[in-house]
Enzyme design. Structure first.
Site, PDB file in Angstrom:
ATOM      1  N   ASN A  11       0.886  -1.166   0.000  1.00 59.77           N
ATOM      2  CA  ASN A  11       0.000   0.000   0.000  1.00 59.77           C
ATOM      3  C   ASN A  11       0.926   1.218   0.000  1.00 59.77           C
ATOM      4  O   ASN A  11       1.599   1.488   0.995  1.00 59.77           O
ATOM      5  CB  ASN A  11      -0.861  -0.050   1.261  1.00 59.77           C
ATOM      6  CG  ASN A  11      -2.159   0.713   1.172  1.00 59.77           C
ATOM      7  OD1 ASN A  11      -2.831   0.863   2.179  1.00 59.77           O
ATOM      8  ND2 ASN A  11      -2.546   1.200   0.018  1.00 59.77           N
ATOM      9  N   ASN A  62      -6.680  10.346  -0.905  1.00 62.67           N
ATOM     10  CA  ASN A  62      -6.745   9.159  -1.755  1.00 62.67           C
ATOM     11  C   ASN A  62      -6.383   9.507  -3.199  1.00 62.67           C
ATOM     12  O   ASN A  62      -6.359  10.674  -3.593  1.00 62.67           O
ATOM     13  CB  ASN A  62      -8.152   8.558  -1.725  1.00 62.67           C
ATOM     14  CG  ASN A  62      -8.446   7.824  -0.434  1.00 62.67           C
ATOM     15  OD1 ASN A  62      -7.543   7.283   0.202  1.00 62.67           O
ATOM     16  ND2 ASN A  62      -9.709   7.802  -0.042  1.00 62.67           N
ATOM     17  N   CYS A  71      -5.926   5.985   7.851  1.00 58.74           N
ATOM     18  CA  CYS A  71      -5.358   4.909   7.030  1.00 58.74           C
ATOM     19  C   CYS A  71      -4.284   4.216   7.854  1.00 58.74           C
ATOM     20  O   CYS A  71      -3.282   4.835   8.219  1.00 58.74           O
ATOM     21  CB  CYS A  71      -4.781   5.470   5.741  1.00 58.74           C
ATOM     22  SG  CYS A  71      -3.926   4.227   4.745  1.00 58.74           S
ATOM     23  N   ASN A 157     -12.790   5.180  10.208  1.00 61.66           N
ATOM     24  CA  ASN A 157     -13.377   5.178   8.872  1.00 61.66           C
ATOM     25  C   ASN A 157     -14.255   3.934   8.747  1.00 61.66           C
ATOM     26  O   ASN A 157     -14.077   2.958   9.474  1.00 61.66           O
ATOM     27  CB  ASN A 157     -12.297   5.222   7.782  1.00 61.66           C
ATOM     28  CG  ASN A 157     -11.276   4.106   7.916  1.00 61.66           C
ATOM     29  OD1 ASN A 157     -11.277   3.345   8.884  1.00 61.66           O
ATOM     30  ND2 ASN A 157     -10.390   3.980   6.953  1.00 61.66           N
ATOM     31  N   ASN A 190     -15.375   1.083   3.105  1.00 59.79           N
ATOM     32  CA  ASN A 190     -14.362   0.108   2.719  1.00 59.79           C
ATOM     33  C   ASN A 190     -14.990  -1.271   2.868  1.00 59.79           C
ATOM     34  O   ASN A 190     -15.841  -1.486   3.740  1.00 59.79           O
ATOM     35  CB  ASN A 190     -13.145   0.216   3.639  1.00 59.79           C
ATOM     36  CG  ASN A 190     -12.499   1.587   3.568  1.00 59.79           C
ATOM     37  OD1 ASN A 190     -11.797   1.913   2.636  1.00 59.79           O
ATOM     38  ND2 ASN A 190     -12.749   2.415   4.584  1.00 59.79           N
ATOM     39  N   GLU A 208     -10.920  -0.743  -1.196  1.00 57.17           N
ATOM     40  CA  GLU A 208     -10.850   0.490  -0.420  1.00 57.17           C
ATOM     41  C   GLU A 208     -11.727   1.585  -1.024  1.00 57.17           C
ATOM     42  O   GLU A 208     -11.720   1.804  -2.232  1.00 57.17           O
ATOM     43  CB  GLU A 208      -9.405   0.990  -0.326  1.00 57.17           C
ATOM     44  CG  GLU A 208      -8.533   0.151   0.589  1.00 57.17           C
ATOM     45  CD  GLU A 208      -7.272   0.881   1.009  1.00 57.17           C
ATOM     46  OE1 GLU A 208      -7.379   2.049   1.438  1.00 57.17           O
ATOM     47  OE2 GLU A 208      -6.182   0.289   0.902  1.00 57.17           O
ATOM     48  N   ARG A 209     -12.452   2.246  -0.154  1.00 57.45           N
ATOM     49  CA  ARG A 209     -13.291   3.373  -0.553  1.00 57.45           C
ATOM     50  C   ARG A 209     -12.442   4.460  -1.227  1.00 57.45           C
ATOM     51  O   ARG A 209     -11.446   4.909  -0.679  1.00 57.45           O
ATOM     52  CB  ARG A 209     -13.975   3.947   0.700  1.00 57.45           C
ATOM     53  CG  ARG A 209     -14.848   5.155   0.477  1.00 57.45           C
ATOM     54  CD  ARG A 209     -15.382   5.707   1.780  1.00 57.45           C
ATOM     55  NE  ARG A 209     -14.324   6.113   2.700  1.00 57.45           N
ATOM     56  CZ  ARG A 209     -14.537   6.842   3.803  1.00 57.45           C
ATOM     57  NH1 ARG A 209     -15.759   7.225   4.121  1.00 57.45           N
ATOM     58  NH2 ARG A 209     -13.535   7.168   4.590  1.00 57.45           N
ATOM     59  N   CYS A 217      -4.725  -3.101   3.679  1.00 55.25           N
ATOM     60  CA  CYS A 217      -5.438  -2.013   4.346  1.00 55.25           C
ATOM     61  C   CYS A 217      -5.328  -2.247   5.845  1.00 55.25           C
ATOM     62  O   CYS A 217      -5.862  -3.235   6.362  1.00 55.25           O
ATOM     63  CB  CYS A 217      -6.897  -1.968   3.908  1.00 55.25           C
ATOM     64  SG  CYS A 217      -7.883  -0.727   4.774  1.00 55.25           S
ATOM     65  N   GLY A 218      -4.626  -1.355   6.538  1.00 54.04           N
ATOM     66  CA  GLY A 218      -4.402  -1.535   7.971  1.00 54.04           C
ATOM     67  C   GLY A 218      -5.663  -1.416   8.795  1.00 54.04           C
ATOM     68  O   GLY A 218      -5.934  -2.251   9.667  1.00 54.04           O
ATOM     69  N   THR A 219      -6.474  -0.377   8.532  1.00 56.04           N
ATOM     70  CA  THR A 219      -7.721  -0.249   9.284  1.00 56.04           C
ATOM     71  C   THR A 219      -8.655  -1.407   8.951  1.00 56.04           C
ATOM     72  O   THR A 219      -9.412  -1.871   9.808  1.00 56.04           O
ATOM     73  CB  THR A 219      -8.422   1.089   8.979  1.00 56.04           C
ATOM     74  OG1 THR A 219      -8.585   1.240   7.563  1.00 56.04           O
ATOM     75  CG2 THR A 219      -7.622   2.267   9.527  1.00 56.04           C
TER      76      THR A 219
END
Length: 274
Positions: A11, A62, A71, A157, A190, A208-209, A217-219
């Site tokens: 990422n 983004n 993020c 998020n 997301n 991802e949104r 994607c960490g979150t």
């Protein structure tokens, strides 16, 4: 304009120092720089600013020019960037749109992040559908071809976590795009697709949104573990395997912070001629 590119599990982000210089039009600039054909190329732009309430403030843009609240992979890259180029400090708190985020550089490229406590009510996510207690655990969302069940979690998020039997047979692009833009999510969402290998090992793919399919994607990894616990599918400490690598995620107790540990690596630096 000087920049440094970092990646966390593939990422990738462009980091710029706004402590020293002022840059206007960040949303348009982010879209321009992230273009992989006419710009530098990245999933996002991260600008580091001074902060009155934390060590530093970050803004994340983004690749489509939108600004997410948070993020997980990006915050690890921001920590490494500050350590390398601004101030060699191993513990930093960042001001973000999702609130203050604490980070710690454990080793050369390994960063631990206190992601804060997950928000679990439908109103907090936000999500227009909920179960009897106001949460969104294993709830159906209507799609063109029928319904799909998932669990809503906010890590600053919105996320919708869908558990699947075989992740290799999942059409991440088609379903992810449809769920992201579903009217059930007023701020879009997301979308994570998760196969539980064992209670302490998950395999995850993400839409991802505002970006689309990414390597990690960490979150999303944090939201996936939380959803796994809420659905009695996982333990509270698990290894999350993504296309770009692995993250260790822990949610010690209900109401506690989620902790994420993973890599952040410099790719290259340069000067962008505007």
């Amino acid at each position: 304009m000087e920049f440094v590119k970092y990646q966390g599990l593939g990422n990738d982000f462009i980091l710029i120092d706004c402590v020293k210089i002022k840059i206007d039009g960040l949303n348009a600039l982010g879209k321009k720089l992230c273009d992989r054909h006419f710009g530098i190329g990245a999933d996002g732009l991260i600008a580091v600013f001074p902060s009155a309430s934390a060590d530093y403030k970050i803004r994340i843009i983004n690749s489509d020019g939108t600004e997410p609240e948070m993020c997980g992979n990006g915050i690890r890259c921001a920590m490494r960037f500050v350590f390398d180029y601004i101030k060699p400090q191993r513990k930093l708190t960042f001001e973000t749109l999702a609130g203050p985020i604490k980070t710690e550089l454990l080793a050369e490229n390994l960063v631990k992040v206190d992601m804060g406590a997950p928000k679990l009510t439908a109103a907090q996510i936000p999500l227009n559908i909920s179960d009897s207690d106001g949460r969104a655990v294993d709830i159906p969302v209507k799609l063109e071809g029928g319904k799909i069940k998932g669990t809503g979690v906010s890590m600053g998020n919105p996320h919708f976590v869908i558990f699947v039997e075989d992740i290799k047979k999942t059409d991440v692009a088609k379903t992810g795009k449809e769920v992201e833009n579903n009217t059930a999510f007023p701020q879009k969402t997301n979308v994570e697709f998760v196969q539980v290998i064992t209670p302490s090992r998950l395999c995850m793919k993400v839409w991802e949104r505002g970006v689309g399919i990414t390597l990690a994607c960490g979150t999303g990894a944090c939201a996936s573990l939380v959803a796994g616990v809420l659905n009695n599918k996982t333990e509270r400490l698990a290894l999350v395997e993504l296309d770009g690598g692995q993250l260790t995620v822990e949610w010690p107790d209900d109401g506690a912070s989620v902790f994420m540990t993973g890599p952040a690596t410099e790719v290259f630096s340069g000067v962008f001629k505007e």
